[in-house]
Design an enzyme around this catalytic site. Structure first.
Site, PDB file in Angstrom:
ATOM      1  CG  ASN A  41     -13.742  -6.478  -0.821  1.00 32.75           C
ATOM      2  OD1 ASN A  41     -13.039  -5.562  -1.285  1.00 32.75           O
ATOM      3  ND2 ASN A  41     -13.331  -7.251   0.165  1.00 32.75           N
TER       4      ASN A  41
ATOM      5  CG  ASN B 164      -7.378   0.302  -0.834  1.00 32.70           C
ATOM      6  OD1 ASN B 164      -7.574   1.278  -0.102  1.00 32.70           O
ATOM      7  ND2 ASN B 164      -6.247   0.133  -1.497  1.00 32.70           N
TER       8      ASN B 164
ATOM      9  CG  LEU C 269      -6.015  -6.794   2.366  1.00 40.94           C
ATOM     10  CD1 LEU C 269      -6.119  -7.106   3.865  1.00 40.94           C
ATOM     11  CD2 LEU C 269      -6.978  -5.658   1.997  1.00 40.94           C
TER      12      LEU C 269
ATOM     13  CB  SER D 270       5.037  -7.944  -5.449  1.00 40.42           C
ATOM     14  OG  SER D 270       5.908  -6.971  -4.937  1.00 40.42           O
TER      15      SER D 270
ATOM     16  CE1 TYR E 106       1.066  -7.119  -1.013  1.00 42.70           C
ATOM     17  CE2 TYR E 106       3.410  -6.598  -1.193  1.00 42.70           C
ATOM     18  CZ  TYR E 106       2.157  -6.740  -1.774  1.00 42.70           C
ATOM     19  OH  TYR E 106       2.009  -6.505  -3.128  1.00 42.70           O
TER      20      TYR E 106
ATOM     21  CE  LYS F 204       0.535  -9.566  -3.753  1.00 49.39           C
ATOM     22  NZ  LYS F 204      -0.652  -9.708  -4.590  1.00 49.39           N
TER      23      LYS F 204
ATOM     24  CG  LEU G  79       8.896   8.382  -3.420  1.00 51.84           C
ATOM     25  CD1 LEU G  79       9.288   9.182  -2.188  1.00 51.84           C
ATOM     26  CD2 LEU G  79      10.126   8.052  -4.269  1.00 51.84           C
TER      27      LEU G  79
ATOM     28  CG  PHE H  68      11.487   6.453   4.483  1.00 48.85           C
ATOM     29  CD1 PHE H  68      11.130   7.387   5.447  1.00 48.85           C
ATOM     30  CD2 PHE H  68      10.471   5.757   3.836  1.00 48.85           C
ATOM     31  CE1 PHE H  68       9.791   7.628   5.749  1.00 48.85           C
ATOM     32  CE2 PHE H  68       9.129   5.988   4.140  1.00 48.85           C
ATOM     33  CZ  PHE H  68       8.788   6.933   5.094  1.00 48.85           C
TER      34      PHE H  68
ATOM     35  NE  ARG I 208       9.397   2.122   3.715  1.00 42.02           N
ATOM     36  CZ  ARG I 208       8.627   2.330   2.641  1.00 42.02           C
ATOM     37  NH1 ARG I 208       7.503   3.006   2.769  1.00 42.02           N
ATOM     38  NH2 ARG I 208       8.981   1.900   1.465  1.00 42.02           N
TER      39      ARG I 208
ATOM     40  N   GLY J 282      13.341  -2.573   6.971  1.00 43.52           N
ATOM     41  CA  GLY J 282      12.929  -3.544   5.946  1.00 43.52           C
ATOM     42  C   GLY J 282      13.210  -3.086   4.518  1.00 43.52           C
TER      43      GLY J 282
HETATM   44  P1  NAD Z   1      -5.579  -1.551  -4.915  1.00 46.77           P
HETATM   45  O1  NAD Z   1      -5.774  -1.648  -3.454  1.00 46.77           O
HETATM   46  O2  NAD Z   1      -5.766  -0.227  -5.578  1.00 46.77           O
HETATM   47  O3  NAD Z   1      -6.532  -2.610  -5.660  1.00 46.77           O
HETATM   48  C1  NAD Z   1      -6.894  -3.834  -5.070  1.00 46.77           C
HETATM   49  C2  NAD Z   1      -8.404  -3.981  -5.210  1.00 46.77           C
HETATM   50  O4  NAD Z   1      -8.800  -5.231  -4.640  1.00 46.77           O
HETATM   51  C3  NAD Z   1      -9.189  -2.898  -4.485  1.00 46.77           C
HETATM   52  O5  NAD Z   1     -10.148  -2.351  -5.362  1.00 46.77           O
HETATM   53  C4  NAD Z   1      -9.873  -3.628  -3.312  1.00 46.77           C
HETATM   54  O6  NAD Z   1     -11.117  -3.065  -3.004  1.00 46.77           O
HETATM   55  C5  NAD Z   1      -9.970  -5.046  -3.860  1.00 46.77           C
HETATM   56  N1  NAD Z   1      -9.971  -6.109  -2.850  1.00 46.77           N
HETATM   57  C6  NAD Z   1      -9.100  -6.293  -1.822  1.00 46.77           C
HETATM   58  N2  NAD Z   1      -9.410  -7.409  -1.131  1.00 46.77           N
HETATM   59  C7  NAD Z   1     -10.483  -7.958  -1.753  1.00 46.77           C
HETATM   60  C8  NAD Z   1     -11.254  -9.126  -1.527  1.00 46.77           C
HETATM   61  N3  NAD Z   1     -11.002  -9.941  -0.502  1.00 46.77           N
HETATM   62  N4  NAD Z   1     -12.288  -9.384  -2.365  1.00 46.77           N
HETATM   63  C9  NAD Z   1     -12.580  -8.556  -3.406  1.00 46.77           C
HETATM   64  N5  NAD Z   1     -11.885  -7.439  -3.659  1.00 46.77           N
HETATM   65  C10 NAD Z   1     -10.849  -7.145  -2.846  1.00 46.77           C
HETATM   66  O7  NAD Z   1      -4.116  -2.144  -5.240  1.00 46.77           O
HETATM   67  P2  NAD Z   1      -3.276  -2.115  -6.587  1.00 46.77           P
HETATM   68  O8  NAD Z   1      -2.132  -1.199  -6.389  1.00 46.77           O
HETATM   69  O9  NAD Z   1      -4.168  -1.916  -7.741  1.00 46.77           O
HETATM   70  O10 NAD Z   1      -2.697  -3.591  -6.556  1.00 46.77           O
HETATM   71  C11 NAD Z   1      -3.315  -4.651  -7.268  1.00 46.77           C
HETATM   72  C12 NAD Z   1      -2.540  -5.934  -6.999  1.00 46.77           C
HETATM   73  O11 NAD Z   1      -1.180  -5.752  -7.412  1.00 46.77           O
HETATM   74  C13 NAD Z   1      -2.492  -6.353  -5.525  1.00 46.77           C
HETATM   75  O12 NAD Z   1      -2.593  -7.760  -5.459  1.00 46.77           O
HETATM   76  C14 NAD Z   1      -1.113  -5.907  -5.080  1.00 46.77           C
HETATM   77  O13 NAD Z   1      -0.618  -6.691  -4.032  1.00 46.77           O
HETATM   78  C15 NAD Z   1      -0.296  -6.117  -6.358  1.00 46.77           C
HETATM   79  N6  NAD Z   1       0.905  -5.275  -6.413  1.00 46.77           N
HETATM   80  C16 NAD Z   1       0.781  -3.913  -6.264  1.00 46.77           C
HETATM   81  C17 NAD Z   1       1.932  -3.123  -6.270  1.00 46.77           C
HETATM   82  C18 NAD Z   1       1.832  -1.625  -6.053  1.00 46.77           C
HETATM   83  O14 NAD Z   1       2.837  -1.012  -5.686  1.00 46.77           O
HETATM   84  N7  NAD Z   1       0.684  -1.002  -6.287  1.00 46.77           N
HETATM   85  C19 NAD Z   1       3.208  -3.709  -6.460  1.00 46.77           C
HETATM   86  C20 NAD Z   1       3.279  -5.081  -6.646  1.00 46.77           C
HETATM   87  C21 NAD Z   1       2.114  -5.867  -6.616  1.00 46.77           C
HETATM   88  N1  UFG Z   2      10.358   6.316   0.318  1.00 48.05           N
HETATM   89  C1  UFG Z   2      10.673   7.494   0.945  1.00 48.05           C
HETATM   90  N2  UFG Z   2       9.667   8.190   1.540  1.00 48.05           N
HETATM   91  C2  UFG Z   2       8.363   7.778   1.535  1.00 48.05           C
HETATM   92  C3  UFG Z   2       8.056   6.546   0.886  1.00 48.05           C
HETATM   93  C4  UFG Z   2       9.084   5.828   0.296  1.00 48.05           C
HETATM   94  O1  UFG Z   2      11.827   7.926   0.976  1.00 48.05           O
HETATM   95  O2  UFG Z   2       7.486   8.450   2.093  1.00 48.05           O
HETATM   96  C5  UFG Z   2      11.437   5.583  -0.389  1.00 48.05           C
HETATM   97  C6  UFG Z   2      11.656   4.157   0.097  1.00 48.05           C
HETATM   98  O3  UFG Z   2      12.596   4.141   1.144  1.00 48.05           O
HETATM   99  C7  UFG Z   2      12.176   3.481  -1.194  1.00 48.05           C
HETATM  100  C8  UFG Z   2      11.437   4.224  -2.304  1.00 48.05           C
HETATM  101  O4  UFG Z   2      11.046   5.470  -1.740  1.00 48.05           O
HETATM  102  O5  UFG Z   2      13.546   3.723  -1.334  1.00 48.05           O
HETATM  103  C9  UFG Z   2      10.219   3.505  -2.824  1.00 48.05           C
HETATM  104  O6  UFG Z   2       9.360   3.171  -1.735  1.00 48.05           O
HETATM  105  P1  UFG Z   2       7.855   2.671  -1.958  1.00 48.05           P
HETATM  106  O7  UFG Z   2       7.232   2.508  -0.620  1.00 48.05           O
HETATM  107  O8  UFG Z   2       7.161   3.558  -2.940  1.00 48.05           O
HETATM  108  O9  UFG Z   2       8.051   1.273  -2.697  1.00 48.05           O
HETATM  109  P2  UFG Z   2       8.816  -0.044  -2.225  1.00 48.05           P
HETATM  110  O10 UFG Z   2       9.873  -0.325  -3.242  1.00 48.05           O
HETATM  111  O11 UFG Z   2       9.234   0.020  -0.814  1.00 48.05           O
HETATM  112  O12 UFG Z   2       7.664  -1.137  -2.310  1.00 48.05           O
HETATM  113  C10 UFG Z   2       6.744  -1.183  -3.404  1.00 48.05           C
HETATM  114  C11 UFG Z   2       5.409  -1.724  -2.908  1.00 48.05           C
HETATM  115  C12 UFG Z   2       5.558  -3.143  -2.474  1.00 48.05           C
HETATM  116  C13 UFG Z   2       6.131  -3.930  -3.600  1.00 48.05           C
HETATM  117  C14 UFG Z   2       7.448  -3.345  -4.045  1.00 48.05           C
HETATM  118  C15 UFG Z   2       8.028  -4.086  -5.207  1.00 48.05           C
HETATM  119  O13 UFG Z   2       4.939  -0.971  -1.804  1.00 48.05           O
HETATM  120  O14 UFG Z   2       4.296  -3.657  -2.177  1.00 48.05           O
HETATM  121  O15 UFG Z   2       7.242  -1.989  -4.422  1.00 48.05           O
HETATM  122  O16 UFG Z   2       7.087  -4.151  -6.219  1.00 48.05           O
HETATM  123  F1  UFG Z   2       6.327  -5.191  -3.185  1.00 48.05           F
END
Ligand code: NAD
Ligand code: UFG
Length: 338
Positions: A32, A35, A83, A124, A148, A152, A199, A217, A291, A293
């Site tokens: 859609n 993002n 999201l 995740s 979030y 999941k 990060l 953080f 940070r 959590g």
């Molecule tokens: P992203 O936001 O780049 O991609 C998600 C896509 O889904 C976007 O293009 C957005 O427009 C689309 N979207 C969102 N809601 C929608 C809806 N209701 N209908 C249709 N399209 C929709 O994110 P990403 O980093 O590519 O992540 C992809 C998936 O992997 C997500 O489910 C996310 O939760 C999961 N994930 C991501 C990370 C990460 O750190 N990037 C880690 C673990 C899991």
């Molecule tokens: N960090 C900083 N400064 C920043 C951002 C992050 O110091 O500006 C640190 C965090 O404290 C952490 C590390 O960098 O120690 C990684 O942080 P991220 O936010 O990049 O990643 P997280 O591990 O917190 O979380 C990510 C995704 C989640 C996912 C998780 C496990 O954001 O959605 O990885 O896959 F669930």
């Protein structure tokens, strides 16, 4: 084989489409664009020579999904759409449950109606909560600390129950650790809207001059240098994990769960240092409070995916940061070409 890729214009989805095309699959994207931008499609064409079919639709729109699944003779679905910002999920829990949980339920219902029984879901490492030890295996207890993560976990539980009741379905839950990096061409990469939550995109924006310094953080964690340790995995390796899952367990009915990680942990300071080397410039940073959590350390035991899928991450930390820098330095404003 035609594969429906929800969220296929997003960060991980777009890289997976490239690898699907390279492996001979035909991806059909449903997104859609909440993002991501349509410009991604031109980049996929530049890199792969093909433009995937794109359907602009929401995964909560069942009629649109049934039509897409039937008209394109889809055999499997990879479900990325959702999201993903932890902080935003605390502010807007309803939106997260609606997009991530309800969106998946509507998708599965549409698949059932269209007779498509193979699903790969983007889960995740967040489902492991604060793990008692590392490395993390798939049988570790699961928990969530924010909406979030809970979305999941809820989806994992819904899909587990659904597969139990529908034993001819193949459902794969892929638990990603920390995806970073970009396509090696520099044409595709991560393009976060607003201030990056994660990060590495933040570090990349500091390197390119869009932001002044990285806030680290916390430097008092019980880790090698006091900063948080994570399992960073190249997005191309992650994309290949989906191809392996599609080929190896896609045809096998059952519930399949895999960690997609490297098995190595790197600290925040190590990541900044690696990026400095790739970009040939200092990356200013300041220590700030932890940070809320965040956990101290988290990395995968990826051996199950290695044994059962024949997949293992092969890109080094240098490849992750070099590719990330190539994307960021040649596209300082992301996909600015609409
Ligand atoms: P992203 O936001 O780049 O991609 C998600 C896509 O889904 C976007 O293009 C957005 O427009 C689309 N979207 C969102 N809601 C929608 C809806 N209701 N209908 C249709 N399209 C929709 O994110 P990403 O980093 O590519 O992540 C992809 C998936 O992997 C997500 O489910 C996310 O939760 C999961 N994930 C991501 C990370 C990460 O750190 N990037 C880690 C673990 C899991
Ligand atoms: N960090 C900083 N400064 C920043 C951002 C992050 O110091 O500006 C640190 C965090 O404290 C952490 C590390 O960098 O120690 C990684 O942080 P991220 O936010 O990049 O990643 P997280 O591990 O917190 O979380 C990510 C995704 C989640 C996912 C998780 C496990 O954001 O959605 O990885 O896959 F669930």
């Amino acid at each position: 084989m035609n594969v429906l890729v929800t969220g296929g214009s997003g960060y991980i989805g777009s890289h997976t489409c490239i690898q699907l095309l390279a492996a001979g699959f035909n991806p059909i994207i449903v997104d859609n664009l909440c993002n991501s931008k349509k410009a991604v499609l031109k980049r996929i064409k530049q890199v792969s020579g093909s433009t995937p079919t794109f359907i602009q639709a929401d995964v909560r729109d069942k009629a649109a999904l049934v039509a897409a699944l039937s008209e394109h003779n889809i055999e499997a679905v990879i479900h990325f759409a959702g999201l993903k910002a932890v902080g935003e999920s605390v502010e807007k829990p309803l939106e997260y449950y609606d997009n991530n949980v309800n969106g998946t339920l509507v998708l599965v219902d549409a698949m059932r109606e269209a007779g498509v029984k193979r699903l790969i879901f983007s889960s995740s490492a967040t489902v492991y909560g604060d793990p008692a030890s590392v490395p993390i295996t798939e049988d570790f207890p699961t928990s969530a600390t924010n909406p979030y993560g809970r979305s999941k976990l809820m989806v994992e539980e819904c899909l587990t129950d659904f597969q139990k009741a529908n034993s001819d379905w193949s459902i794969t839950l892929l638990r990603y650790f920390n995806p970073v990096g970009s396509h090696p061409s520099g044409e595709l990469g991560e393009d976060p809207q607003g201030i990056p939550n994660n990060l590495m995109p933040f570090v990349a924006q500091v390197a390119v001059g869009r932001r002044e310094f990285v806030s680290v953080f916390g430097n008092d964690y019980p880790t090698k240098d006091g900063t948080g340790v994570r399992d960073y995995i190249h997005v191309m390796d992650l994309a290949d994990g989906h191809i392996a899952a599609l080929q190896k367990v896609g045809p096998k009915p059952g519930l399949h769960i895999y960690n997609l990680g490297t098995g190595n942990g790197h600290s925040v300071l190590e990541m900044i240092a690696a990026f400095e080397k790739a970009a040939h410039r200092p990356i200013p940073f300041k220590f700030v409070d932890r940070r809320p959590g965040d956990i101290a350390e988290c990395w995968a035991d990826p051996s199950k995916a290695q044994t059962e899928l024949g997949w293992r991450a092969s890109h080094t930390l240098d490849a992750m940061v070099n590719d990330s820098w190539r994307w960021q330095s040649t596209n300082p404003q992301g996909y600015s070409d609409q």
